[in-house]
Design an enzyme around this catalytic site. Structure first.
Site: not given
Ligand SMILES: Cc1ncc(COP(=O)(O)O)c(C=O)c1O
Length: 446
Positions: A200
């Site tokens: 990110k």
């Molecule tokens: C669009 C989206 N939502 C939610 C998430 C979930 O985030 P995390 O990996 O921090 O749990 C991601 C992770 O890549 C994502 O791309």
């Protein structure tokens, strides 16, 4: 086809995406060491409390111009906390885009509600007209996912949600720092979530945040993320705040990660400006190709630019260009994360999520698919459920734009695009600045 058009351009892989990682240095290391030396790694108390999590929450709220930020352990836990605060459960339907990440449907299903797929349009976010068509008396809300660094048509989606009396949750996991009309994504809906996972725009490996301007939802989110009870200004548990009572998920962020995130927040604008410069330079060189189109950006100036999506006229030309570019060496070390056709982009695509297609339950009874409350919510999630999106997935190539691309990396990408496009569609007149680092050209597409 001329052999020159197929010849490798580079042998070294392109850098991986990891936008926030490329700016990590002694600043993050010092922050982490400071917290370990303090021996106070828990947000609510410690031997020498550092208040890093609450400071990060304040600073991120200021950055977004939002009222409340709650730091949590991941974007996935943020989705669970937000949807729990919104009181989603059996009998509810939640509209989600065909293009997202598996965590979005996981959170809906884990809470007992039913995900309803809606088509994406050329913004690669929810198509507001299709959302409108999918609304039923059971629809509780919409999750708008700002994919690949750039905002969806958020004003239209907010208007659809408002008119139908349903919630709008923004998933900004891939879009930290993006804006629409100067306003940060994450501030248009009832709630929003962010991820600070490794890929990110700012990162500490794993972390997330829940955002809202609504005090009531914030208090509920605080309760859910912790032990089931909200907290007051002094951070003490508020056992008399009955309206916020819940069952806690224990997804509090720790001081160590918050300290690193504070440093990353200070660097995120620079990270974004680097990606923007690279992306605009690559884009600028591609406009001459009439056969190519680009993801529509509702506000090009607010694109964080971590990805470039190029759309081809048909599936065959997309495959040929992609194959040639990979042959040129336009690829990262992890082969499936850059220069891929969207159809192959893993669990971002609804029909690539086996547990969704098969409606796998979370328990022996098949919860939530088999619940009486959900008996009227029967939908297919197999390929073909969203044909317009399926077509876009087949014709779209995704390329990551890391925050550390060199001018040579950019030149190689541009060269590869031109050779592959010339091979598949025939050559076009080269614009004067085809391979030179010119001025950034902000346009409404890309
Ligand atoms: C669009 C989206 N939502 C939610 C998430 C979930 O985030 P995390 O990996 O921090 O749990 C991601 C992770 O890549 C994502 O791309």
């Amino acid at each position: 086809m001329s052999l020159d058009l197929e010849k490798p351009i580079r042998t070294r892989p392109l850098p991986d995406e990891f936008p926030g990682v490329h700016s990590m240095d002694e600043d993050e290391a010092e922050a982490a060491i400071r917290i370990i030396r303090s021996k106070s790694l828990y947000r609510y108390y410690g031997v020498h409390p550092q208040h890093e999590v609450s400071s990060f929450e304040e600073e991120f709220a200021r950055f977004l111009e939002a009222r409340h930020v709650l730091a949590v352990t991941s974007g996935t836990s943020a989705l669970h906390v937000a949807l729990s605060a919104l009181k989603i459960g059996p009998g509810d339907e939640v509209i989600v885009p065909a293009y997202m990440w598996v965590s979005v449907v996981a959170a809906v299903v884990n809470l007992g509600a039913i995900p309803v797929l809606a088509e994406i349009d050329d913004t690669f976010g929810l198509d507001p007209r299709d959302v409108e068509r999918r609304i039923t008396p059971r629809t509780a809300g919409i999750v708008a996912v700002h994919m690949n660094g750039c905002a969806v048509n958020i004003h239209r989606l907010a208007e659809v949600a408002r008119r139908n009396g349903i919630f709008l949750l923004e998933d900004c996991a891939q879009c930290v720092g993006a804006t629409v009309g100067g306003q940060r994504v994450g501030t248009f809906g009832d709630m929003a979530i962010f991820s600070f996972q490794l890929n990110k725009n700012m990162t500490v490996g794993e972390a997330g945040a829940v955002v809202t301007n609504d005090e009531r939802l914030y208090r509920k989110a605080v309760a859910v993320h912790d032990a089931g009870y909200s907290r007051g200004l002094d951070e003490d548990l508020q056992m008399d705040d009955i309206a916020s009572y819940s069952w806690g998920r224990g997804v509090r962020l720790d001081e160590l990660r918050a300290a690193v995130l504070r440093v990353q927040l200070g660097k995120v604008e620079t990270t974004i400006s680097r990606m923007r410069r690279s992306k605009n330079r690559i884009l600028e060189s591609l406009y001459a190709h009439q056969q190519l189109s680009f993801r529509r950006r509702v506000d090009a100036a607010g694109d964080t630019s971590c990805f470039l999506l190029t759309i081809f006229p048909d599936r065959d030309s997309a495959r040929q260009v992609n194959r040639l570019m990979r042959q040129h060496g336009i690829a990262t070390k992890s082969p499936d994360t850059s220069n891929v056709l969207l159809a192959n982009y893993g669990m971002h695509i609804y029909s690539n999520i086996p547990a969704l297609v098969q409606k796998t339950g979370t328990d022996k009874r098949g919860f939530p698919w088999t619940l009486a409350e959900n008996r009227d919510s029967v939908y297919s999630y197999a390929h073909g459920a969203c044909p317009a999106s399926d077509d876009l997935f087949e014709r779209t190539q995704l390329l990551v734009v890391p925050s550390c691309l060199t001018a040579q990396d950019e030149d190689d990408i541009v060269e590869s695009f031109h050779r592959a496009l010339d091979a598949v569609f025939g050559s076009v007149a080269a614009p004067a600045n085809r391979f030179t680092a010119g001025e950034c050209l902000i346009t409404p597409c890309g």
